[in-house]
Design a protein around this motif. Structure first.
Motif, short mmCIF file in Angstrom:
data_model
loop_
_atom_site.label_atom_id
_atom_site.label_comp_id
_atom_site.label_asym_id
_atom_site.label_seq_id
_atom_site.Cartn_x
_atom_site.Cartn_y
_atom_site.Cartn_z
N PHE A 164 -0.58 -46.92 -8.49
CA PHE A 164 0.40 -46.03 -8.06
C PHE A 164 0.58 -46.40 -6.54
O PHE A 164 -0.13 -46.49 -5.82
CB PHE A 164 -0.11 -44.51 -8.00
CG PHE A 164 1.10 -43.61 -7.41
CD1 PHE A 164 2.19 -43.54 -8.37
CD2 PHE A 164 0.85 -43.09 -6.13
CE1 PHE A 164 3.19 -42.53 -7.82
CE2 PHE A 164 1.93 -42.24 -5.90
CZ PHE A 164 3.07 -41.78 -6.65
N THR A 165 2.11 -46.40 -6.32
CA THR A 165 2.52 -47.00 -4.84
C THR A 165 3.51 -45.99 -4.45
O THR A 165 4.32 -46.32 -3.40
CB THR A 165 2.80 -48.47 -4.85
OG1 THR A 165 4.11 -48.49 -5.60
CG2 THR A 165 1.77 -49.55 -5.38
N GLY A 166 3.76 -45.14 -4.99
CA GLY A 166 5.01 -44.02 -4.43
C GLY A 166 4.38 -43.14 -3.66
O GLY A 166 3.38 -43.21 -2.96
N ASN A 167 5.36 -42.08 -3.67
CA ASN A 167 5.14 -40.96 -2.68
C ASN A 167 4.42 -39.85 -3.56
O ASN A 167 4.42 -39.86 -4.73
CB ASN A 167 6.33 -40.64 -1.70
CG ASN A 167 7.55 -40.30 -2.59
OD1 ASN A 167 7.31 -39.55 -3.49
ND2 ASN A 167 8.44 -40.77 -2.07
N ALA A 168 4.11 -38.57 -2.86
CA ALA A 168 3.56 -37.51 -3.36
C ALA A 168 4.42 -36.87 -4.19
O ALA A 168 4.07 -36.35 -5.27
CB ALA A 168 3.08 -36.43 -2.21
N GLY A 169 5.69 -36.86 -3.97
CA GLY A 169 6.77 -36.29 -4.94
C GLY A 169 6.95 -37.03 -5.99
O GLY A 169 6.94 -36.41 -7.08
N GLN A 170 6.96 -38.13 -5.94
CA GLN A 170 6.85 -39.02 -7.48
C GLN A 170 5.77 -38.66 -8.31
O GLN A 170 5.93 -38.68 -9.34
CB GLN A 170 7.23 -40.63 -6.93
CG GLN A 170 8.47 -40.78 -6.30
CD GLN A 170 8.63 -41.93 -5.59
OE1 GLN A 170 7.57 -42.47 -4.94
NE2 GLN A 170 9.86 -42.54 -5.21
N ALA A 171 4.60 -38.63 -7.36
CA ALA A 171 3.72 -38.39 -8.19
C ALA A 171 3.42 -37.15 -8.97
O ALA A 171 3.06 -36.87 -10.21
CB ALA A 171 2.36 -38.27 -7.37
N LYS A 172 4.08 -35.80 -8.36
CA LYS A 172 4.20 -34.76 -8.91
C LYS A 172 4.98 -34.70 -9.88
O LYS A 172 4.84 -34.11 -11.07
CB LYS A 172 4.70 -33.73 -7.74
CG LYS A 172 4.82 -32.33 -8.36
CD LYS A 172 5.00 -31.32 -7.23
CE LYS A 172 5.05 -30.06 -7.73
NZ LYS A 172 5.60 -29.65 -9.01
N ARG A 173 6.25 -35.35 -9.93
CA ARG A 173 7.17 -35.35 -11.05
C ARG A 173 6.38 -36.01 -12.28
O ARG A 173 6.70 -35.48 -13.48
CB ARG A 173 8.46 -36.51 -10.74
CG ARG A 173 9.23 -35.61 -9.70
CD ARG A 173 10.47 -36.73 -9.52
NE ARG A 173 11.35 -37.02 -10.62
CZ ARG A 173 12.13 -37.84 -10.47
NH1 ARG A 173 12.62 -38.59 -9.43
NH2 ARG A 173 13.12 -37.97 -11.64
N ALA A 174 5.43 -37.10 -12.07
CA ALA A 174 4.89 -37.67 -13.38
C ALA A 174 3.85 -36.62 -13.83
O ALA A 174 3.63 -36.52 -15.03
CB ALA A 174 4.42 -38.89 -12.83
N LEU A 175 3.06 -35.95 -12.69
CA LEU A 175 1.98 -35.05 -13.06
C LEU A 175 2.60 -33.90 -14.12
O LEU A 175 1.95 -33.52 -15.01
CB LEU A 175 1.32 -34.57 -12.01
CG LEU A 175 0.47 -35.30 -11.23
CD1 LEU A 175 0.31 -34.83 -9.74
CD2 LEU A 175 -0.80 -35.88 -11.90
N ASP A 176 3.94 -33.47 -13.79
CA ASP A 176 4.39 -32.57 -14.48
C ASP A 176 4.89 -32.90 -15.89
O ASP A 176 5.08 -32.17 -16.83
CB ASP A 176 5.82 -32.24 -13.59
CG ASP A 176 5.46 -31.29 -12.15
OD1 ASP A 176 4.34 -30.72 -12.24
OD2 ASP A 176 6.22 -31.08 -11.49
#
Length: 270
Positions: A164-176
């Motif tokens: 993972f190299t993205g930001n926290a917002g992108q991580a959250k979208r994937a987690l969701d």
């Protein structure tokens, strides 16, 4: 207890000492390695399976990387469909989008991505995502997450955001959408503050660790060939961020891995 959830062990850089590399991983406390089955495209995308069938503690994936998306013809898709049925195959990937190198045209990458998501859904396998934007744009993340939301999330099979190299917002979208987030050696690099910031926002029970060997060797091995034994440095960095030991992170991410893939028994080499 550590698990390297993503390693490319088939390449020529390991031809002279592959068995020793795997032995060092076990000596370092790794109980499982996932051998990624991309190879150089259809010519050898069964490479992960060959290793997994040789070593009991290695599992495999199957897939066409976005770099080789232009090679994803019907014959390649049909062969992957059959290979995905092999017992040691636990995921489909790495697949996704790479707008940094653009080795395959972006529309071709997207078509190959969609075709493989369809096959992975039929095989009931989670997907392993490669996403790399161009230097001046995040559009690869926008396109990748949009396609996952539209075409994959309804399957409920989830997946892994690899390296993972993205930001926290992108991580959250994937987690969701039911994804795990995997961190690699680049989290130790001095200029990787965005990755470290995102790692602080990802719940500890939703993360994995990896090496992406032979690439991205972590500090203090940066510049050398990476290998699975070095995954402990990724665990150490995540531990420093959260006030935990490398062993604590290794144990938790190993639990996460086994839970996600429903692998409940510890395996040893034969």
């Amino acid at each position: 207890m550590f698990i390297d959830s993503h390693a490319h062990l088939e390449g020529h850089r390991y031809d002279s000492d592959r068995e020793q590399v795997i032995a060092r991983a076990q000596e370092a406390g790794l109980e499982t390695i996932v051998a990624i089955g991309n190879g150089d495209g259809p010519v050898n995308f069964d490479c992960g399976i060959k290793l997994a069938e040789k070593y009991d503690f290695i599992y495999a994936t199957i897939g066409i990387h976005p770099h080789e998306a232009s090679l994803a013809d019907q014959a390649a898709l049909d062969r992957m469909e059959q290979l995905a049925k092999r017992p040691k195959v636990i995921a489909w990937g790495e697949i996704g989008l790479d707008y940094y190198y653009d080795h395959s045209p972006r529309d071709v990458q997207q078509r190959a991505f969609l075709a493989q998501m369809e096959l992975a859904r039929a095989a009931k396998l989670p997907i392993v995502i490669h996403c790399r934007p161009s230097d001046n744009s995040e559009n690869a993340w926008d396109d990748c997450l949009r396609l996952i939301q539209e075409q994959w999330a309804p399957s409920g099979l989830g997946g892994i955001l690899h390296c993972f190299t993205g930001n926290a917002g992108q991580a959250k979208r994937a987690l969701d959408m039911g994804f795990m987030v995997s961190f690699a050696g680049n989290i130790t690099f001095p200029k990787a503050q965005q990755i470290r910031d995102a790692a602080l926002e990802v719940p500890l029970d939703r993360m994995l660790i990896e090496t992406d060997s032979p690439f991205l060797a972590p500090m203090p091995h940066r510049g050398k060939r990476n290998e699975p034994a070095f995954v402990k440095e990724v665990a150490r960095q995540l531990g420093e961020l959260r006030g935990l030991s490398a062993e604590d992170v290794g144990w938790q991410t190993s639990q996460n891995f086994r839970r996600f893939f429903s692998l409940h028994e510890k395996r040893t080499t034969v």
